[in-house]
Design a protein around this motif. Sequence first.
Motif, mmCIF file in Angstrom:
data_model
loop_
_atom_site.group_PDB
_atom_site.id
_atom_site.type_symbol
_atom_site.label_atom_id
_atom_site.label_comp_id
_atom_site.label_asym_id
_atom_site.label_seq_id
_atom_site.Cartn_x
_atom_site.Cartn_y
_atom_site.Cartn_z
ATOM 1 N N TYR A 144 0.861 -1.186 0.000
ATOM 2 C CA TYR A 144 0.000 0.000 0.000
ATOM 3 C C TYR A 144 0.892 1.229 0.000
ATOM 4 O O TYR A 144 1.754 1.396 0.870
ATOM 5 N N GLY A 145 0.706 2.082 -1.004
ATOM 6 C CA GLY A 145 1.575 3.239 -1.151
ATOM 7 C C GLY A 145 0.840 4.554 -1.196
ATOM 8 O O GLY A 145 -0.275 4.654 -1.722
ATOM 9 N N VAL A 148 -2.792 0.463 -4.209
ATOM 10 C CA VAL A 148 -2.456 -0.883 -3.741
ATOM 11 C C VAL A 148 -1.773 -1.624 -4.888
ATOM 12 O O VAL A 148 -2.256 -1.611 -6.024
ATOM 13 N N ARG A 149 -0.657 -2.242 -4.589
ATOM 14 C CA ARG A 149 0.088 -3.020 -5.587
ATOM 15 C C ARG A 149 0.143 -4.476 -5.126
ATOM 16 O O ARG A 149 0.582 -4.754 -4.005
ATOM 17 N N MET A 150 -0.321 -5.396 -5.985
ATOM 18 C CA MET A 150 -0.350 -6.824 -5.632
ATOM 19 C C MET A 150 0.558 -7.666 -6.515
ATOM 20 O O MET A 150 0.505 -8.884 -6.481
ATOM 21 N N LEU A 153 -3.266 -6.494 -9.484
ATOM 22 C CA LEU A 153 -4.225 -5.436 -9.770
ATOM 23 C C LEU A 153 -3.742 -4.662 -10.992
ATOM 24 O O LEU A 153 -2.570 -4.300 -11.072
ATOM 25 N N ASP A 154 -4.648 -4.403 -11.949
ATOM 26 C CA ASP A 154 -4.259 -3.628 -13.113
ATOM 27 C C ASP A 154 -4.386 -2.134 -12.816
ATOM 28 O O ASP A 154 -4.676 -1.729 -11.684
ATOM 29 N N ASP A 155 -4.170 -1.304 -13.820
ATOM 30 C CA ASP A 155 -4.208 0.145 -13.621
ATOM 31 C C ASP A 155 -5.579 0.659 -13.207
ATOM 32 O O ASP A 155 -5.707 1.761 -12.665
ATOM 33 N N ALA A 156 -6.631 -0.143 -13.467
ATOM 34 C CA ALA A 156 -7.994 0.238 -13.079
ATOM 35 C C ALA A 156 -8.382 -0.383 -11.741
ATOM 36 O O ALA A 156 -9.557 -0.397 -11.382
ATOM 37 N N ASP A 157 -7.385 -0.898 -11.006
ATOM 38 C CA ASP A 157 -7.602 -1.535 -9.699
ATOM 39 C C ASP A 157 -8.533 -2.739 -9.789
ATOM 40 O O ASP A 157 -9.269 -3.037 -8.842
ATOM 41 N N LYS A 158 -8.492 -3.447 -10.912
ATOM 42 C CA LYS A 158 -9.258 -4.674 -11.063
ATOM 43 C C LYS A 158 -8.316 -5.871 -10.928
ATOM 44 O O LYS A 158 -7.182 -5.841 -11.403
ATOM 45 N N VAL A 159 -8.808 -6.927 -10.258
ATOM 46 C CA VAL A 159 -7.992 -8.115 -10.066
ATOM 47 C C VAL A 159 -7.825 -8.845 -11.401
ATOM 48 O O VAL A 159 -8.804 -9.107 -12.111
ATOM 49 N N THR A 171 5.790 6.480 -0.771
ATOM 50 C CA THR A 171 6.050 5.960 0.568
ATOM 51 C C THR A 171 5.100 4.784 0.757
ATOM 52 O O THR A 171 3.875 4.942 0.623
ATOM 53 N N ALA A 172 5.634 3.599 1.033
ATOM 54 C CA ALA A 172 4.783 2.410 1.012
ATOM 55 C C ALA A 172 5.141 1.432 2.126
ATOM 56 O O ALA A 172 6.260 1.399 2.633
ATOM 57 N N VAL A 173 4.150 0.633 2.468
ATOM 58 C CA VAL A 173 4.317 -0.478 3.404
ATOM 59 C C VAL A 173 3.770 -1.720 2.734
ATOM 60 O O VAL A 173 2.781 -1.662 2.000
ATOM 61 N N GLY A 174 4.418 -2.850 2.949
ATOM 62 C CA GLY A 174 3.987 -4.073 2.292
ATOM 63 C C GLY A 174 4.085 -5.277 3.212
ATOM 64 O O GLY A 174 4.788 -5.263 4.235
#
Length: 306
Positions: free
Chosen positions: A33-34, A46-48, A77-83, A298-301
């Motif tokens: 999460y950034g 969110v980056r998965m 997750l793509d650029d549209a936040d779809k799985v 700035t992110a935490v993962g």
Amino acid sequence: MKRIKFLLAMTGLTTPLISGADTTIFGTLNANYGLLKDNGKSVDKVRMTGSRLGVKGFTPLSAGIEGTYILEAGVKLDDADKVKTDTRQAWVGLRGQLGEIRLGRQFGATKVSSAPVDLFSDQFADYNAILKSEFTYNQSFAYINKFGSLGFALELTKDKKFSPSDRQITATDAVVNYSQDGIYAAFATMQGKDSLKMSRLTGAYTFFEGHKIGATFEQARPEIGGGHDAFVVSGGVQAGDSFFKAQYGENKSKNGGQKETLSAVGVDYHLAKKTVLSFEYSINKNREHLVGDKVKTTAVGLSYGF
């Protein structure tokens, strides 16, 4: 439709292997999460990238010969936040004293050759923003062997994106590497029939205490001209359950435009043997070589592997 038929064929090939094989189920759950400041605009994301689930194994076929296989699916997750789900790998192989051959969907040799340098893998500061030869081949044949500390791999692929008019071999990808006593060195090259030539030169050293340093250099030369020269350097210090790390990279386009840079610092903390909590701060300047384009993250993962 062709991808579906190919995967069904691979499933049919691996079914008899799985039924009598030494099989391992493996996977990684990875999420970051950034908070991004993208050209002055604050956004969260969110980056998965990197989450995956698969099975792999081997089974004896005859004296000195084993059948090998892997089936692995990825989630992101793509650029549209779809799985989005995709097949990362799907291959079957034979392994013996003369090495191993594999047939199916596989990572490119050039792609994996510099893995020891990518200390921010699947995070916002993943070095793929700088390095571009990250190919996965849909239909490929690979031969892999190792002689002591020296290893090599050769891949032949049939993929339309490298030659839409050719139905035979459309790209070759090869690597030679050396690995011993913490020293790693590799040279990899990829040649697309009607597209481009890319190469990587990598060196890395892992100290006894777990500290790491490394660098990789990449050159791309498309047939139509242009291309780029790029490099990434990284290093990290192990301190108990924490690994403090830093990375810097540059990509200079032969077509002009501003030099793209990526700098990052971070820390990985092992909550458990297979669970890692990560923090990172990165600055990516002149993305796609556009002057003035900049994003700060700035992110935490959290990552869990099994």
